[in-house]
Design a protein around this motif. Structure first.
Motif, PDB file in Angstrom:
ATOM      1  N   GLY A   1       0.811  -1.216   0.000  1.00  0.00           N
ATOM      2  CA  GLY A   1       0.000   0.000   0.000  1.00  0.00           C
ATOM      3  C   GLY A   1       0.842   1.262   0.000  1.00  0.00           C
ATOM      4  N   VAL A   2       1.962   1.232   0.736  1.00  0.00           N
ATOM      5  CA  VAL A   2       2.829   2.407   0.823  1.00  0.00           C
ATOM      6  C   VAL A   2       3.523   2.655  -0.518  1.00  0.00           C
ATOM      7  N   ILE A   3       4.073   1.613  -1.124  1.00  0.00           N
ATOM      8  CA  ILE A   3       4.793   1.825  -2.377  1.00  0.00           C
ATOM      9  C   ILE A   3       3.835   2.196  -3.507  1.00  0.00           C
ATOM     10  N   ASN A   4       2.594   1.705  -3.434  1.00  0.00           N
ATOM     11  CA  ASN A   4       1.583   2.122  -4.419  1.00  0.00           C
ATOM     12  C   ASN A   4       1.303   3.616  -4.317  1.00  0.00           C
ATOM     13  N   ASP A   5       1.090   4.098  -3.087  1.00  0.00           N
ATOM     14  CA  ASP A   5       0.806   5.517  -2.898  1.00  0.00           C
ATOM     15  C   ASP A   5       2.017   6.384  -3.232  1.00  0.00           C
ATOM     16  N   PHE A   6       3.205   5.889  -2.912  1.00  0.00           N
ATOM     17  CA  PHE A   6       4.409   6.649  -3.233  1.00  0.00           C
ATOM     18  C   PHE A   6       4.586   6.750  -4.750  1.00  0.00           C
ATOM     19  N   TYR A   7       4.287   5.666  -5.448  1.00  0.00           N
ATOM     20  CA  TYR A   7       4.320   5.697  -6.917  1.00  0.00           C
ATOM     21  C   TYR A   7       3.342   6.732  -7.456  1.00  0.00           C
ATOM     22  N   ALA A   8       2.084   6.698  -6.953  1.00  0.00           N
ATOM     23  CA  ALA A   8       1.069   7.646  -7.432  1.00  0.00           C
ATOM     24  C   ALA A   8       1.457   9.084  -7.084  1.00  0.00           C
ATOM     25  N   ALA A   9       2.024   9.290  -5.894  1.00  0.00           N
ATOM     26  CA  ALA A   9       2.432  10.637  -5.483  1.00  0.00           C
ATOM     27  C   ALA A   9       3.567  11.157  -6.364  1.00  0.00           C
ATOM     28  N   THR A  10       4.481  10.263  -6.728  1.00  0.00           N
ATOM     29  CA  THR A  10       5.598  10.667  -7.591  1.00  0.00           C
ATOM     30  C   THR A  10       5.097  11.012  -8.988  1.00  0.00           C
ATOM     31  N   PHE A  11       4.154  10.233  -9.487  1.00  0.00           N
ATOM     32  CA  PHE A  11       3.583  10.505 -10.811  1.00  0.00           C
ATOM     33  C   PHE A  11       2.807  11.828 -10.782  1.00  0.00           C
ATOM     34  N   LEU A  12       2.087  12.094  -9.690  1.00  0.00           N
ATOM     35  CA  LEU A  12       1.379  13.357  -9.545  1.00  0.00           C
ATOM     36  C   LEU A  12       2.369  14.535  -9.549  1.00  0.00           C
ATOM     37  N   HIS A  13       3.470  14.378  -8.823  1.00  0.00           N
ATOM     38  CA  HIS A  13       4.477  15.442  -8.763  1.00  0.00           C
ATOM     39  C   HIS A  13       5.046  15.726 -10.161  1.00  0.00           C
TER      40      HIS A  13
ATOM     41  N   PHE B   1      13.839  14.801  -5.341  1.00  0.00           N
ATOM     42  CA  PHE B   1      12.867  15.407  -4.433  1.00  0.00           C
ATOM     43  C   PHE B   1      12.037  14.334  -3.720  1.00  0.00           C
ATOM     44  N   ALA B   2      11.618  13.300  -4.460  1.00  0.00           N
ATOM     45  CA  ALA B   2      10.764  12.266  -3.869  1.00  0.00           C
ATOM     46  C   ALA B   2      11.493  11.489  -2.781  1.00  0.00           C
ATOM     47  N   LYS B   3      12.750  11.155  -3.019  1.00  0.00           N
ATOM     48  CA  LYS B   3      13.503  10.392  -2.027  1.00  0.00           C
ATOM     49  C   LYS B   3      13.797  11.215  -0.774  1.00  0.00           C
ATOM     50  N   LYS B   4      13.996  12.494  -0.948  1.00  0.00           N
ATOM     51  CA  LYS B   4      14.293  13.348   0.205  1.00  0.00           C
ATOM     52  C   LYS B   4      13.048  13.719   0.996  1.00  0.00           C
ATOM     53  N   ASN B   5      11.896  13.672   0.355  1.00  0.00           N
ATOM     54  CA  ASN B   5      10.654  14.133   1.005  1.00  0.00           C
ATOM     55  C   ASN B   5       9.514  13.126   0.821  1.00  0.00           C
ATOM     56  N   PRO B   6       9.707  11.877   1.241  1.00  0.00           N
ATOM     57  CA  PRO B   6       8.639  10.895   1.039  1.00  0.00           C
ATOM     58  C   PRO B   6       7.359  11.232   1.802  1.00  0.00           C
ATOM     59  N   LYS B   7       7.511  11.748   3.018  1.00  0.00           N
ATOM     60  CA  LYS B   7       6.330  12.096   3.814  1.00  0.00           C
ATOM     61  C   LYS B   7       5.557  13.236   3.161  1.00  0.00           C
ATOM     62  N   GLN B   8       6.282  14.244   2.659  1.00  0.00           N
ATOM     63  CA  GLN B   8       5.637  15.364   1.995  1.00  0.00           C
ATOM     64  C   GLN B   8       4.953  14.909   0.704  1.00  0.00           C
ATOM     65  N   MET B   9       5.564  14.005  -0.010  1.00  0.00           N
ATOM     66  CA  MET B   9       4.969  13.491  -1.249  1.00  0.00           C
ATOM     67  C   MET B   9       3.631  12.812  -0.962  1.00  0.00           C
ATOM     68  N   LEU B  10       3.600  12.001   0.070  1.00  0.00           N
ATOM     69  CA  LEU B  10       2.371  11.278   0.401  1.00  0.00           C
ATOM     70  C   LEU B  10       1.283  12.237   0.881  1.00  0.00           C
TER      71      LEU B  10
END
Length: 411
Positions: free
Chosen positions: A298-310, A335-344
């Motif tokens: 679930g986490v990696i799915n949301d991180f993927y979607a958040a990265t695509f949104l960014h 940016f995504a690796k440094k700010n995973p919480k912000q991305m989500l």
């Protein structure tokens, strides 16, 4: 001198039959009177043919009587005369058969019927119940660090993933090693579902062909673009198009990918987002959030979607084109690796505003932040969802070496 001089010449008569045309010349007082004959019969007389025994086969019939013959009248009248009863009955039967054909609904053979859509959970269950033992021995779920780097990471790096989540993490990397198998029905259904949800097509498309370029693959075979992420690249795209909350985002990104100026290959870009998510998981950037939510998928799915949104918002707001892709991908990954919480959090805010009807903003920097993380919208796998002691096996292509970490490129 009176008499008849008969000149005979052979010609072709009516209906292609040979006929003998005779010219009868009456010499009367020095004047000739030409009378052409057809088959030896002067005009105005009926034809009489006799057998050798002297009996006539046909009796003479006056021309006037022939005019009263019904068959000849019907032939002469053509379509103006009513059709015979036999013809009418045949036409009526043909019309009834045609009407019956119109009411018949075609029944496609089972192999030609469109394949049903497949959900992310159903596809994930397929991998959970597949033996992956052999390839699990070869995966590299974390970066191997030695010396000072290992000590620094241990003291100041992200927390380690909880032991109960290791099996789920390994499953993710095993899926990332799985290549697309044309003989596997689940694989084909995933591929067809992605194509249908993006294009709106209801029918299955051929396994190979230029139509795959319509959804952003680089050639006629989608499998050639999966190097580096394996089947996980398709699983993430499936998640994006099958989750009701992220489907509008998927369509927005797909629409932008078709822009005459800002276009980019949608599927290839999606695979790159999966690659970034895999790197983040391997570098333990997502471990803290996985521990908090007690799940990995679930986490990696949301991180993927958040990265695509960014990437989508950055690409749209800054008018990026395909020539900028290398730079943009590198920027997004850092940016995504440094700010995973912000991305989500940004993903959660974006989806919340979509639900409220506010609409999405073009610039990622304008998004408000929320202290709440994305809710687990299904498509998740907890430790209770994995069978005890069940290992899984894939033949795949994409366990990325550690030295490739941080490299941004279009695959």
């Amino acid at each position: 001198m009176e008499g008849e001089i008969i000149l005979a010449k052979h010609t072709e008569g009516l209906n292609g039959l040979p006929q003998e045309c005779k010219q009868t010349v009456d010499l009367t007082n020095g004047h000739s009177n030409h009378k052409p004959e057809m088959n030896g019969v002067p005009p105005g007389h009926a034809i009489v043919k006799e057998h050798s025994n002297g009996n006539s086969l046909h009796k003479p019939v006056p021309i006037a009587a022939l005019k009263q013959n019904g068959l000849l009248q019907s032939l002469a009248a053509g379509s103006d005369q009513p059709k015979t009863e036999e013809v009418n009955s045949e036409v009526e039967r043909a019309r009834e058969e045609w009407d019956a054909l119109e009411s018949i609904q075609p029944v496609l053979p089972e192999e030609l019927a469109p394949s049903p859509l497949i959900s992310f959970n159903e596809a994930l269950q397929h991998f959970q119940t597949t033996d992956l033992a052999e390839l699990l021995k070869n995966i590299q779920p974390t970066i191997r660090r030695t010396g000072l780097a290992a000590i620094t990471h241990f003291l100041f790096g992200p927390p380690r993933l909880h032991r109960e989540l290791l099996e789920e993490r390994d499953l993710v990397f095993a899926i990332a090693q799985c290549s697309l198998d044309s003989g596997q029905p689940v694989h084909m259904r995933v591929l067809q579902t992605i194509y249908k949800k993006l294009t709106g097509n209801r029918n299955d498309c051929p396994r190979f062909g230029p139509h795959w370029e319509n959804v952003g693959f680089q050639g006629t075979d989608p499998a050639t673009d999966l190097r580096g992420t394996g089947f996980l690249g398709l699983m993430h795209t499936l998640y994006l198009v099958m989750d009701p909350e992220t489907l509008p985002l998927a369509r927005d990104i797909y629409k932008l990918s078709q822009h005459p100026v800002q276009n980019f290959p949608f599927s290839v870009m999606s695979i790159n987002m999966t690659r970034i998510a895999l790197h983040a998981l391997r570098e333990e950037v997502l471990s803290k959030e996985c521990n908090r939510r007690q799940q990995v998928v679930g986490v990696i799915n949301d991180f993927y979607a958040a990265t695509f949104l960014h990437l989508f918002q950055l690409w749209k707001s800054e008018q990026k084109t395909i020539s900028d892709s290398g730079y943009v991908l590198k920027e997004v990954e850092i940016f995504a690796k440094k700010n995973p919480k912000q991305m989500l959090r940004r993903l959660e805010t974006f989806l919340k505003e979509r639900r409220a009807g506010i609409g999405h903003r073009a610039s990622p920097d304008n998004l408000s932040h929320s202290n709440r993380f994305p809710s687990d919208r299904g498509s998740t796998l907890g430790t209770q969802g994995t069978k005890e002691g069940k290992e899984m096996n894939f033949t795949g292509v994409c366990d990325l070496p550690a030295e490739m970490e941080g490299e941004a490129r279009l695959i």
